[in-house]
Design an enzyme around this catalytic site. Structure first.
Site, PDB file in Angstrom:
ATOM      1  N   CYS A   1       0.854  -1.183   0.000  1.00 36.26           N
ATOM      2  CA  CYS A   1       0.000   0.000   0.000  1.00 36.26           C
ATOM      3  C   CYS A   1       0.890   1.233   0.000  1.00 36.26           C
ATOM      4  O   CYS A   1       1.878   1.273   0.733  1.00 36.26           O
ATOM      5  CB  CYS A   1      -0.893  -0.010   1.242  1.00 36.26           C
ATOM      6  SG  CYS A   1      -2.010   1.395   1.359  1.00 36.26           S
TER       7      CYS A   1
ATOM      8  N   HIS B   1      -9.064  -4.013  -1.686  1.00 35.91           N
ATOM      9  CA  HIS B   1      -8.059  -3.199  -0.992  1.00 35.91           C
ATOM     10  C   HIS B   1      -8.430  -1.714  -1.083  1.00 35.91           C
ATOM     11  O   HIS B   1      -8.436  -0.999  -0.067  1.00 35.91           O
ATOM     12  CB  HIS B   1      -6.679  -3.460  -1.607  1.00 35.91           C
ATOM     13  CG  HIS B   1      -5.583  -2.614  -1.053  1.00 35.91           C
ATOM     14  ND1 HIS B   1      -4.522  -3.133  -0.349  1.00 35.91           N
ATOM     15  CD2 HIS B   1      -5.382  -1.266  -1.072  1.00 35.91           C
ATOM     16  CE1 HIS B   1      -3.717  -2.149   0.034  1.00 35.91           C
ATOM     17  NE2 HIS B   1      -4.224  -1.006  -0.394  1.00 35.91           N
ATOM     18  N   GLU B   2      -8.747  -1.261  -2.306  1.00 31.19           N
ATOM     19  CA  GLU B   2      -9.048   0.168  -2.483  1.00 31.19           C
ATOM     20  C   GLU B   2     -10.320   0.568  -1.736  1.00 31.19           C
ATOM     21  O   GLU B   2     -10.373   1.625  -1.108  1.00 31.19           O
ATOM     22  CB  GLU B   2      -9.186   0.508  -3.967  1.00 31.19           C
ATOM     23  CG  GLU B   2      -7.912   0.390  -4.774  1.00 31.19           C
ATOM     24  CD  GLU B   2      -6.722   1.044  -4.116  1.00 31.19           C
ATOM     25  OE1 GLU B   2      -6.873   2.082  -3.439  1.00 31.19           O
ATOM     26  OE2 GLU B   2      -5.620   0.488  -4.257  1.00 31.19           O
TER      27      GLU B   2
ATOM     28  N   HIS C   1     -10.065   1.320   1.892  1.00 33.83           N
ATOM     29  CA  HIS C   1      -9.595   2.664   2.257  1.00 33.83           C
ATOM     30  C   HIS C   1     -10.769   3.605   2.529  1.00 33.83           C
ATOM     31  O   HIS C   1     -10.652   4.537   3.332  1.00 33.83           O
ATOM     32  CB  HIS C   1      -8.735   3.259   1.139  1.00 33.83           C
ATOM     33  CG  HIS C   1      -7.312   2.788   1.128  1.00 33.83           C
ATOM     34  ND1 HIS C   1      -6.428   3.066   2.146  1.00 33.83           N
ATOM     35  CD2 HIS C   1      -6.604   2.070   0.223  1.00 33.83           C
ATOM     36  CE1 HIS C   1      -5.239   2.541   1.859  1.00 33.83           C
ATOM     37  NE2 HIS C   1      -5.316   1.926   0.698  1.00 33.83           N
TER      38      HIS C   1
END
Ligand code: NI
Length: 177
Positions: free
Chosen positions: A99, A141-142, A145
């Protein structure tokens, strides 16, 4: 414009991002231009708006084979606004992640193997895709966030978290997002 990427420890990475209310605006275009510039500069695989301090539900991602990553599974360049993820099945798969907010590190993270994701592009046109494997991993993953979740929070075995150049001394570490 290349923006500073916030690093783990900054409380702005831990908040809940707000939905985008209007599409096709100069503000959204400017945000996306900055995100693209920043991701390209750092050779990332993806970036979420909160990583540059903007608490909106906007992510970009895209992965292509190159000399550095000849074996990577390709992911199309995508702008995804106000995303929603639906896991398809409960099969989890462990994979290495990095990341841009946790530079130089890699960790082994469980993710749903198959997902459907929906959202909108920069102009408000709907996106609806069913994907698996690395593409599904990057999207999860994105979108994490946007909920204030960084991948180290999902690592099950912290023995599988470390510095990329130590874990993978011969190279072969994937891109960061
Ligand atoms: Ni990230």
């Amino acid at each position: 414009m290349i923006r500073e990427v916030l690093r783990m420890g900054d409380p702005r990475l831990l908040g809940q991002a707000r939905p985008v209310a209007a599409f096709g605006t100069p503000e959204l275009a400017a945000l996306l231009a900055d995100m693209r510039d920043t991701m390209a500069h750092l050779e990332g695989a993806g970036l979420a708006a909160p990583q540059i301090g903007v608490p909106l539900q906007v992510v970009i991602f895209g992965v292509h084979r190159n000399r550095r990553y000849p074996d990577v599974e390709e992911v199309p360049d995508t702008v995804l606004v106000n995303p929603e993820i639906t896991p398809l099945g409960d099969e989890l798969e462990e994979g290495w992640e990095g990341c841009l907010s946790v530079p130089g590190m890699r960790g082994l993270v469980p993710r749903f193997r198959r997902i459907r994701y929906r959202g909108f592009d920069a102009d408000g046109a709907p996106i609806d895709r069913t994907v698996e494997g690395f593409h599904a991993r990057v999207v999860q993953h994105e979108c994490d966030h946007l909920a204030g979740i960084l991948y180290p929070m999902r690592i099950r075995d912290l023995a599988k978290f470390g510095f990329a150049d130590v874990l993978f001394p011969g190279g072969g570490l994937g891109p960061e997002d």
